[in-house]
Design a protein around this motif. Structure first.
Motif, PDB file in Angstrom:
ATOM      1  N   ARG A  10      24.067  -3.385 -87.168  1.00  0.00           N
ATOM      2  CA  ARG A  10      23.597  -2.675 -88.368  1.00  0.00           C
ATOM      3  C   ARG A  10      24.266  -1.304 -88.474  1.00  0.00           C
ATOM      4  O   ARG A  10      24.639  -0.865 -89.583  1.00  0.00           O
ATOM      5  CB  ARG A  10      22.074  -2.521 -88.322  1.00  0.00           C
ATOM      6  N   LEU A  11      24.406  -0.631 -87.338  1.00  0.00           N
ATOM      7  CA  LEU A  11      25.070   0.672 -87.343  1.00  0.00           C
ATOM      8  C   LEU A  11      26.527   0.532 -87.765  1.00  0.00           C
ATOM      9  O   LEU A  11      27.025   1.320 -88.586  1.00  0.00           O
ATOM     10  CB  LEU A  11      24.975   1.299 -85.952  1.00  0.00           C
ATOM     11  N   GLU A  13      27.885  -1.754 -89.620  1.00  0.00           N
ATOM     12  CA  GLU A  13      27.964  -2.089 -91.044  1.00  0.00           C
ATOM     13  C   GLU A  13      27.756  -0.847 -91.909  1.00  0.00           C
ATOM     14  O   GLU A  13      28.445  -0.655 -92.924  1.00  0.00           O
ATOM     15  CB  GLU A  13      26.911  -3.155 -91.371  1.00  0.00           C
ATOM     16  N   LYS A  14      26.818  -0.007 -91.514  1.00  0.00           N
ATOM     17  CA  LYS A  14      26.602   1.231 -92.266  1.00  0.00           C
ATOM     18  C   LYS A  14      27.819   2.131 -92.184  1.00  0.00           C
ATOM     19  O   LYS A  14      28.198   2.784 -93.170  1.00  0.00           O
ATOM     20  CB  LYS A  14      25.358   1.949 -91.730  1.00  0.00           C
ATOM     21  N   MET A  15      28.451   2.195 -91.021  1.00  0.00           N
ATOM     22  CA  MET A  15      29.672   2.995 -90.872  1.00  0.00           C
ATOM     23  C   MET A  15      30.771   2.488 -91.799  1.00  0.00           C
ATOM     24  O   MET A  15      31.467   3.269 -92.462  1.00  0.00           O
ATOM     25  CB  MET A  15      30.139   2.957 -89.416  1.00  0.00           C
ATOM     26  N   ARG A  16      30.952   1.170 -91.841  1.00  0.00           N
ATOM     27  CA  ARG A  16      31.997   0.604 -92.695  1.00  0.00           C
ATOM     28  C   ARG A  16      31.761   0.949 -94.168  1.00  0.00           C
ATOM     29  O   ARG A  16      32.706   1.236 -94.906  1.00  0.00           O
ATOM     30  CB  ARG A  16      32.040  -0.920 -92.541  1.00  0.00           C
ATOM     31  N   CYS A  17      30.500   0.901 -94.570  1.00  0.00           N
ATOM     32  CA  CYS A  17      30.178   1.091 -95.989  1.00  0.00           C
ATOM     33  C   CYS A  17      30.287   2.545 -96.425  1.00  0.00           C
ATOM     34  O   CYS A  17      30.594   2.814 -97.598  1.00  0.00           O
ATOM     35  CB  CYS A  17      28.773   0.572 -96.273  1.00  0.00           C
ATOM     36  N   THR A  18      30.026   3.481 -95.521  1.00  0.00           N
ATOM     37  CA  THR A  18      29.894   4.876 -95.939  1.00  0.00           C
ATOM     38  C   THR A  18      30.981   5.807 -95.429  1.00  0.00           C
ATOM     39  O   THR A  18      31.106   6.926 -95.940  1.00  0.00           O
ATOM     40  CB  THR A  18      28.539   5.437 -95.471  1.00  0.00           C
ATOM     41  N   ILE A 166      22.684  11.262 -95.530  1.00  0.00           N
ATOM     42  CA  ILE A 166      23.311  10.122 -94.855  1.00  0.00           C
ATOM     43  C   ILE A 166      23.157  10.357 -93.366  1.00  0.00           C
ATOM     44  O   ILE A 166      23.592  11.381 -92.839  1.00  0.00           O
ATOM     45  CB  ILE A 166      24.790   9.978 -95.241  1.00  0.00           C
ATOM     46  N   PHE A 168      23.198   8.580 -89.370  1.00  0.00           N
ATOM     47  CA  PHE A 168      23.550   7.487 -88.465  1.00  0.00           C
ATOM     48  C   PHE A 168      22.735   7.661 -87.179  1.00  0.00           C
ATOM     49  O   PHE A 168      22.944   8.629 -86.445  1.00  0.00           O
ATOM     50  CB  PHE A 168      25.042   7.498 -88.145  1.00  0.00           C
TER      51      PHE A 168
END
Length: 334
Positions: A10-11, A13-18, A166, A168
């Protein structure tokens, strides 16, 4: 960064998106969880900042394909340390790149007020695409969640809202134990590469001991334990006896019947002064630390306390034997 667990996926995926879109963000995590590595990973994902290339590390985002070179510049600083008078020079040095500022939770009230003005100025300047030298992104690292600090009235709410729009959150190692085996592989490969030590992996029983620990120091503690064991072991496989002493949590030192067992570092029940500890009752003790140290005590007794002969019979180095004796507060003659 490496991880197969759902929390890490999940972490990632969030990195990739943002990564390519945020201007200000916060990385939260306990000490040793890898906040600086997370900043490097985010920076590597933001390919738009690749205006300059310097000789730098390669950062791997698990599940994102092959390793990619980290775009530079990435600058690291402490939010509480640099004098604000020198901040313009720091911003100029990090121009067009990413500036990572650690220990944000330690800012004094006066520093929090100043950083609020700086962040507001940064956001206005970046939105106008001005010509003044300035980082493209600001990353703030903190060991304590800023929103929790605001609830305790120890951090400005307005600044926390700006920094955590935002966010993380890095999970502690105890919440992603399924990643330990992967991290062991990565760290041992690093040992082989940097120290030319031919360590192939873990012997039977070693991984179970690592999985049983709660790792309050997180990945940094795991790295230290493995490096010490790898450099000290005399074979190609790290055995449980090769691991340095680990402080076990109280909850894991409780007998199944509910009675407290002594701390593995306190081995008075296994010393020659307490021979009853070597009886059949203690043999039922499931704690691996105490079982190992009881065996070491028996072997030392058989050889009259001669450490050199005991180490030879146990198949361990003398330094490993000394470490075990120190952890258990045991004494021997030679």
């Amino acid at each position: 960064m490496f991880g197969r667990s759902q929390a890490m996926q999940r972490l990632f995926e969030k990195m990739r998106c943002t990564a390519a879109h945020f201007r200000v963000a916060t990385i939260e995590g306990e000490p040793g969880t890898g906040k600086t590595v997370a900043a490097q990973t985010l920076h590597a994902q933001c390919r738009e900042t690749c205006t300059q290339l310097r000789a730098g590390a390669t950062v791997h985002l698990a599940g994102a394909g092959p390793d990619v070179p980290a775009p530079e510049p990435l600058f690291l600083a402490c939010a509480a340390a640099p004098a604000l008078a020198t901040l313009d020079a720091l911003f100029e040095e990090a121009n067009g790149g990413t500036l990572y500022l650690s220990r944000t939770s330690e800012l004094s009230p006066g520093e929090q007020r100043q950083w609020l003005d700086i962040v507001e100025h940064f956001e206005r300047h970046r939105s106008r695409n001005g010509t003044k030298a300035m980082p493209r992104q600001l990353l703030f690292g903190t060991c304590e969640p800023l929103r929790r600090l605001t609830a305790a009235a120890s951090f400005r709410t307005d600044l926390a809202h700006r920094l955590t729009a935002i966010r993380f959150a890095l999970p502690p190692l105890r919440e992603r134990r399924e990643d330990i085996s992967l991290l062991v592989e990565v760290l041992l490969e690093r040992v082989r590469a940097t120290h030319s030590k031919p360590v192939r992996g873990l012997a039977p029983g070693t991984l179970n001991r690592l999985l049983a620990h709660t790792w309050p120091g997180n990945v940094r503690e795991l790295e230290t334990v493995l490096f010490n064991a790898a450099l000290d072991c005399i074979s190609e496989w790290i055995r449980p006896i090769d691991l340095p002493p680990i402080t076990w949590p109280t909850s894991q030192r409780m007998h199944s019947a509910g009675t407290a067992l002594p701390h593995p570092g306190s081995l008075s029940e296994a010393t020659p002064d307490h021979p009853a500890a070597c009886g059949s009752g203690q043999d039922l003790d499931p704690d691996l630390d105490r079982a190992i140290l009881r065996h070491v005590t028996r072997v030392l007794g058989r050889v009259g306390g001669n450490k050199l002969r005991a180490a030879h019979l146990l198949g361990i180095s003398r330094s490993t034997l000394y470490r075990l004796l120190e952890s258990g507060h045991l004494q021997s003659g030679r």
